[in-house]
Write a protein that holds these residues in place. Structure first.
Motif, short mmCIF file in Angstrom:
data_model
loop_
_atom_site.label_atom_id
_atom_site.label_comp_id
_atom_site.label_asym_id
_atom_site.label_seq_id
_atom_site.Cartn_x
_atom_site.Cartn_y
_atom_site.Cartn_z
N ILE A 197 0.90 5.87 9.31
CA ILE A 197 0.47 6.81 10.27
C ILE A 197 -0.10 6.11 11.46
CG2 ILE A 197 -1.44 8.53 10.98
CD1 ILE A 197 -1.23 9.34 8.01
N MET A 198 0.14 6.33 12.82
CA MET A 198 -0.07 5.62 14.07
C MET A 198 -1.37 6.14 14.61
SD MET A 198 2.09 3.37 14.04
CE MET A 198 2.11 2.47 15.45
N CYS A 199 -2.41 5.44 15.03
CA CYS A 199 -3.42 5.92 15.96
C CYS A 199 -3.23 5.20 17.08
CB CYS A 199 -4.63 5.10 15.10
SG CYS A 199 -4.96 5.41 13.47
N SER A 200 -3.51 6.13 18.22
CA SER A 200 -3.57 5.97 19.70
C SER A 200 -4.83 6.53 20.37
CB SER A 200 -2.18 6.31 20.16
OG SER A 200 -2.15 7.57 20.39
N ALA A 201 -4.97 5.87 21.52
CA ALA A 201 -6.13 6.43 22.57
C ALA A 201 -5.21 7.43 23.34
CB ALA A 201 -6.54 5.38 23.35
N PRO A 218 0.76 -1.14 0.11
CA PRO A 218 0.00 0.04 0.04
C PRO A 218 0.88 1.34 0.02
CG PRO A 218 0.00 -0.88 2.27
CD PRO A 218 0.83 -1.76 1.24
N ASP A 219 0.38 2.26 -0.38
CA ASP A 219 0.89 3.59 -0.36
C ASP A 219 1.16 4.12 1.01
OD1 ASP A 219 1.05 4.16 -3.08
OD2 ASP A 219 -1.08 4.36 -3.07
N LEU A 220 0.06 3.77 2.03
CA LEU A 220 0.23 4.01 3.35
C LEU A 220 -0.39 2.97 4.28
CD1 LEU A 220 0.35 6.63 5.45
CD2 LEU A 220 -1.93 7.05 4.64
N VAL A 221 0.01 2.97 5.58
CA VAL A 221 -0.55 2.06 6.52
C VAL A 221 -1.09 3.09 7.47
CG1 VAL A 221 -0.10 0.08 8.19
CG2 VAL A 221 1.09 0.41 5.99
N LEU A 222 -2.49 2.91 8.28
CA LEU A 222 -2.84 3.49 9.02
C LEU A 222 -3.07 2.34 10.38
CD1 LEU A 222 -5.92 5.53 7.81
CD2 LEU A 222 -3.85 6.32 8.99
N MET A 223 -2.30 2.51 11.42
CA MET A 223 -1.98 1.43 12.36
C MET A 223 -2.37 1.82 13.71
SD MET A 223 0.23 -1.40 12.33
CE MET A 223 1.74 -0.87 11.10
N ASP A 224 -3.16 0.90 14.53
CA ASP A 224 -3.39 1.11 15.79
C ASP A 224 -2.02 0.94 16.60
OD1 ASP A 224 -4.79 1.83 18.42
OD2 ASP A 224 -5.81 -0.49 18.29
N GLY A 283 9.89 5.59 13.15
CA GLY A 283 9.40 5.87 11.50
C GLY A 283 8.12 6.19 11.43
N ALA A 284 7.27 6.41 12.21
CA ALA A 284 6.02 6.67 11.76
C ALA A 284 6.02 8.12 11.29
CB ALA A 284 4.90 6.67 13.09
N LYS A 285 5.13 8.42 10.25
CA LYS A 285 5.20 9.95 9.63
C LYS A 285 4.17 10.83 10.51
CE LYS A 285 7.56 8.62 6.39
NZ LYS A 285 9.17 8.81 6.59
N ASP A 286 3.11 10.32 11.23
CA ASP A 286 2.28 10.93 11.80
C ASP A 286 1.47 10.21 12.91
OD1 ASP A 286 0.71 13.46 12.73
OD2 ASP A 286 -0.17 13.55 10.74
N PHE A 287 0.56 10.82 13.59
CA PHE A 287 -0.28 10.18 14.45
C PHE A 287 -1.63 10.90 14.89
CE2 PHE A 287 1.90 12.72 17.52
CZ PHE A 287 0.74 13.24 18.32
N ILE A 288 -2.70 9.98 14.85
CA ILE A 288 -3.84 10.45 15.20
C ILE A 288 -4.50 9.96 16.43
CG2 ILE A 288 -6.00 10.38 14.27
CD1 ILE A 288 -4.97 9.60 11.37
N VAL A 289 -5.02 10.97 17.24
CA VAL A 289 -5.27 10.47 18.70
C VAL A 289 -7.02 9.93 18.52
CG1 VAL A 289 -5.79 11.14 21.02
CG2 VAL A 289 -3.77 11.78 19.78
#
Length: 120
Positions: free
Chosen positions: A79-83, A48-54, A97-103
């Motif tokens: 891009i990492m996702c976290s609580a 994939p072009d991108l992975v969205l990962m918990d 190496g994650a490019k960004d993170f989303i809460v």
């Protein structure tokens, strides 16, 4: 042509929500993984072009999967996702190496903003 995205989250509901946000905005979801082991497998298969990962998942967490994916492909975009309250893990993810993170819980706009920033 839309960009291809792999979604990794142990919660089926979260995967469904993210998939809905992405597909409505022209992105292709090429796979869904419920743990880090499956994420690495699917990454290798789908490229994939991108992975969205918990970050928090069973078997292998998101940071382990991030490191595994980047070992196979140093140019992987993740891009990492976290609580809330997982700052230490977020810092480790960025250093790994994650490019960004989303809460979580996140807004659709924030997901799209992060995705656009990383892959356009």
């Amino acid at each position: 042509m839309g960009k291809n995205i792999l979604i990794c989250d142990d919660a089926a509901f979260m995967r469904m929500m993210i998939k809905d946000i992405l597909t409505k905005n022209g992105y292709n979801v090429v796979g869904e993984a419920e743990n880090g082991v499956k994420a690495i497998e699917l990454y290798t298969e789908t490229k994939p072009d991108l992975v969205l990962m918990d970050i928090t998942m069973p078997e292998m967490d998101g940071i382990g999967a991030l490191k595994g994916i980047r070992a196979k492909d140093p140019n992987a975009q993740v891009i990492m996702c976290s609580a809330m309250g997982q700052q230490a893990m977020v810092i480790e993810a960025i250093q790994s190496g994650a490019k960004d993170f989303i809460v979580k819980p996140f807004q659709a706009e924030r997901v799209l903003e992060a995705v656009k920033k990383v892959i356009g």
